[in-house]
Design a protein around this motif. Structure first.
Motif, PDB file in Angstrom:
ATOM      1  N   TYR A  50       0.804  -1.222   0.000  1.00  0.00           N
ATOM      2  CA  TYR A  50       0.000   0.000   0.000  1.00  0.00           C
ATOM      3  C   TYR A  50       0.837   1.273   0.000  1.00  0.00           C
ATOM      4  CZ  TYR A  50      -3.250  -3.613   1.531  1.00  0.00           C
ATOM      5  OH  TYR A  50      -3.983  -4.768   1.621  1.00  0.00           O
ATOM      6  N   PHE A  51       2.147   1.158   0.175  1.00  0.00           N
ATOM      7  CA  PHE A  51       3.004   2.332   0.170  1.00  0.00           C
ATOM      8  C   PHE A  51       3.226   2.817  -1.271  1.00  0.00           C
ATOM      9  CE2 PHE A  51       5.479   1.147   4.306  1.00  0.00           C
ATOM     10  CZ  PHE A  51       4.313   1.342   5.022  1.00  0.00           C
ATOM     11  N   SER A  52       3.595   4.081  -1.385  1.00  0.00           N
ATOM     12  CA  SER A  52       3.935   4.629  -2.701  1.00  0.00           C
ATOM     13  C   SER A  52       5.165   3.923  -3.251  1.00  0.00           C
ATOM     14  CB  SER A  52       4.214   6.133  -2.586  1.00  0.00           C
ATOM     15  OG  SER A  52       3.077   6.806  -2.069  1.00  0.00           O
ATOM     16  N   LYS A  53       5.238   3.804  -4.584  1.00  0.00           N
ATOM     17  CA  LYS A  53       6.382   3.154  -5.202  1.00  0.00           C
ATOM     18  C   LYS A  53       7.670   3.871  -4.816  1.00  0.00           C
ATOM     19  CE  LYS A  53       4.126   1.111  -9.231  1.00  0.00           C
ATOM     20  NZ  LYS A  53       4.116   1.003 -10.711  1.00  0.00           N
ATOM     21  N   SER A  54       8.700   3.076  -4.525  1.00  0.00           N
ATOM     22  CA  SER A  54       9.984   3.646  -4.121  1.00  0.00           C
ATOM     23  C   SER A  54      11.102   2.860  -4.789  1.00  0.00           C
ATOM     24  CB  SER A  54      10.133   3.585  -2.595  1.00  0.00           C
ATOM     25  OG  SER A  54      10.070   2.244  -2.139  1.00  0.00           O
ATOM     26  N   THR A  55      12.323   3.308  -4.576  1.00  0.00           N
ATOM     27  CA  THR A  55      13.465   2.640  -5.205  1.00  0.00           C
ATOM     28  C   THR A  55      13.733   1.271  -4.587  1.00  0.00           C
ATOM     29  OG1 THR A  55      14.951   3.799  -3.677  1.00  0.00           O
ATOM     30  CG2 THR A  55      14.572   4.793  -5.857  1.00  0.00           C
ATOM     31  N   SER A 111       0.138   5.159   4.839  1.00  0.00           N
ATOM     32  CA  SER A 111      -1.037   4.280   4.780  1.00  0.00           C
ATOM     33  C   SER A 111      -2.356   5.043   4.855  1.00  0.00           C
ATOM     34  CB  SER A 111      -0.967   3.255   5.913  1.00  0.00           C
ATOM     35  OG  SER A 111       0.132   2.400   5.747  1.00  0.00           O
ATOM     36  N   LYS A 112      -2.297   6.337   5.007  1.00  0.00           N
ATOM     37  CA  LYS A 112      -3.527   7.128   5.064  1.00  0.00           C
ATOM     38  C   LYS A 112      -4.295   7.003   3.745  1.00  0.00           C
ATOM     39  CE  LYS A 112      -2.353  10.617   8.555  1.00  0.00           C
ATOM     40  NZ  LYS A 112      -2.120  12.063   8.812  1.00  0.00           N
ATOM     41  N   GLY A 113      -5.575   6.794   3.853  1.00  0.00           N
ATOM     42  CA  GLY A 113      -6.400   6.636   2.668  1.00  0.00           C
ATOM     43  C   GLY A 113      -6.565   5.194   2.234  1.00  0.00           C
ATOM     44  N   VAL A 114      -5.812   4.291   2.835  1.00  0.00           N
ATOM     45  CA  VAL A 114      -5.933   2.866   2.524  1.00  0.00           C
ATOM     46  C   VAL A 114      -7.116   2.288   3.297  1.00  0.00           C
ATOM     47  CG1 VAL A 114      -4.802   0.614   2.686  1.00  0.00           C
ATOM     48  CG2 VAL A 114      -3.460   2.646   2.091  1.00  0.00           C
TER      49      VAL A 114
END
Length: 439
Positions: free
Chosen positions: A332-337, A384-387
């Motif tokens: 659920y986290f934003s895409k990262s490296t 995780s806000k909004g999940v």
């Protein structure tokens, strides 16, 4: 100097002659057992000697050389290796041992041998082994039911203390004369070996059986931090009013359990702690064996107190990977490296987010922590806000030992503000802790 000496011929016991006694006393050993052809070639003489009043600063002389060697080395010497301090307590007794794969002793050649094997070679009568969470060989998953069984190497019965039976029963302790406790702890409240210690001490106290705790270093003993557990959140992952990281060895902790009357009904165990040599709470210590399946190295052990909060959240802390408790992330986290995908492995047969791509953070290069890190927990909550799936699970408050931390994270309190709310209770705990320190 006094001695007991006997001559055994076949099944007959014959007192030594005056000449034999003089020969015996002339020998320059504190204690020994020797075989000599004394009266004839066909007669075997057994000398069994027990010397009284041959002391050196409270220790018999053949111990002084061992103590001198301990002082000369810079290495930490664990309680199990200081066998001269407790072996006499085990002789001619029926012994039960509480241990797992961490219960090892270092040999003169520098390799490691299990305490059980060592004691059996010394003819100590071990009747059974009690195993904590993860089992005797340390292979079971966290939370996995551990069954009773038999050790394939020694044939000893193994009794599980994880599952329905967390406390030795009177029947299991029947005819046991002494319990020997040897587990490697990591100094964190929700690590269950100290809960096993509590129940074993309680069972021993109720059955009037002495217990010896062989002390081992705490790799997280260099700091004290976190909220102190509140009574309403007591569970097997937190039984006592201590902070998340409490800065004590397991031997010191055993003394605190006794001294603070934490056992049921206020009973106290007949406790003896075999202390470490060359150790302070600031001494770095690399564990020779991983203490549980998901703490594979020093980095994971140091990060464990901070990352274990994710056990009660919708976040993976690396179970099902080769970097357990060194990374964290979520689908659920934003895409990262940085990303990883958990899969079943030896540490977890069904890891959180099994087979799902998780984005997160690699912490494996983090400098050694000297306090809990809350920034990762706060950052994960914000991501995780909004999940739709709730961030916190029902176990979070039991892990934290309080419902306050969850509220503070939701309210957006800073780390400094959160830490400030711990200080009063931490101060009280530190005063209690002082009474039981050995190092």
């Amino acid at each position: 100097m006094a001695a007991i000496a006997i001559l055994i011929i076949g099944e007959e016991i014959v007192p030594l002659s005056p000449f034999e006694k003089i020969t015996l006393f002339a020998m320059k050993y504190s204690t020994f057992k020797t075989i000599m052809p004394f009266r004839s070639a066909k007669i075997t003489l057994f000398f069994l000697c027990t010397f009284i009043s041959c002391k050196n600063n409270g220790q018999s002389q053949d111990y002084s050389s061992v103590q001198k060697a301990e002082k000369q080395t810079k290495e930490v010497v664990v309680g199990a290796n200081r066998m001269y301090l407790y072996i006499k307590d085990l002789r001619a007794k029926n012994i039960a041992v509480v241990t797992n794969q961490t219960g090892i002793v270092k040999t003169e050649k520098g390799n490691y041998v299990h305490l059980i094997d060592t004691l059996l070679k010394k003819k100590i009568d071990i009747s059974k082994v009690f195993a904590p969470e993860h089992g005797f060989r340390g292979e079971a998953d966290a939370g996995e039911m551990v069954k009773d069984g038999k050790d394939s190497k020694t044939g000893l019965p193994i009794i599980s203390l994880y599952g329905k039976n967390k406390k030795p029963t009177p029947e299991q302790l029947k005819e046991v004369d002494l319990v020997l406790f040897d587990l490697q702890d990591v100094g964190v409240r929700f690590y269950t070996y100290i809960s096993t210690l509590h129940y074993v001490m309680e069972a021993c106290a109720e059955q009037h059986i002495p217990i010896i705790v062989l002390d081992r270093p705490n790799p997280n003993a260099h700091y004290i931090d976190g909220p102190v557990l509140k009574p309403q959140f007591k569970s097997f992952i937190g039984m006592h009013p201590v902070p998340v990281v409490y800065g004590m060895t397991i031997g010191e902790y055993a003394q605190m359990i006794n001294g603070e009357k934490w056992l049921h009904g206020g009973v106290t165990a007949d406790l003896k702690v075999i202390p470490l040599a060359n150790y302070t709470h600031q001494t770095p210590y690399r564990l020779p064996v991983k203490p549980s399946p998901n703490l594979p190295n020093d980095m994971s052990i140091n990060l464990y107190p901070s990352l274990c909060f994710f056990e009660g959240a919708n976040v993976s802390m690396g179970r099902g990977t080769s970097q357990q408790f060194q990374i964290y992330g979520s689908p659920y986290f934003s895409k990262s490296t940085f990303s990883f995908t958990p899969h079943p492995n030896a540490g977890d047969k069904n890891p959180k987010f099994n087979g799902k791509l998780c984005y997160g953070e690699d912490l494996s290069k983090t400098p050694r922590l000297n306090q809990l890190n809350l920034s990762w927990l706060k950052k994960a909550f914000e991501q995780s806000k909004g999940v739709k799936t709730p961030f916190f699970t029902s176990s979070f408050n039991r892990i934290a030992g309080t419902d306050t931390l969850k509220k503070q994270i939701i309210e957006g309190k800073t780390e400094a503000e959160i830490r400030q709310t711990w200080q009063k209770e931490l101060g009280k705990f530190k005063e209690v802790r002082k009474k039981y320190l050995l190092y």
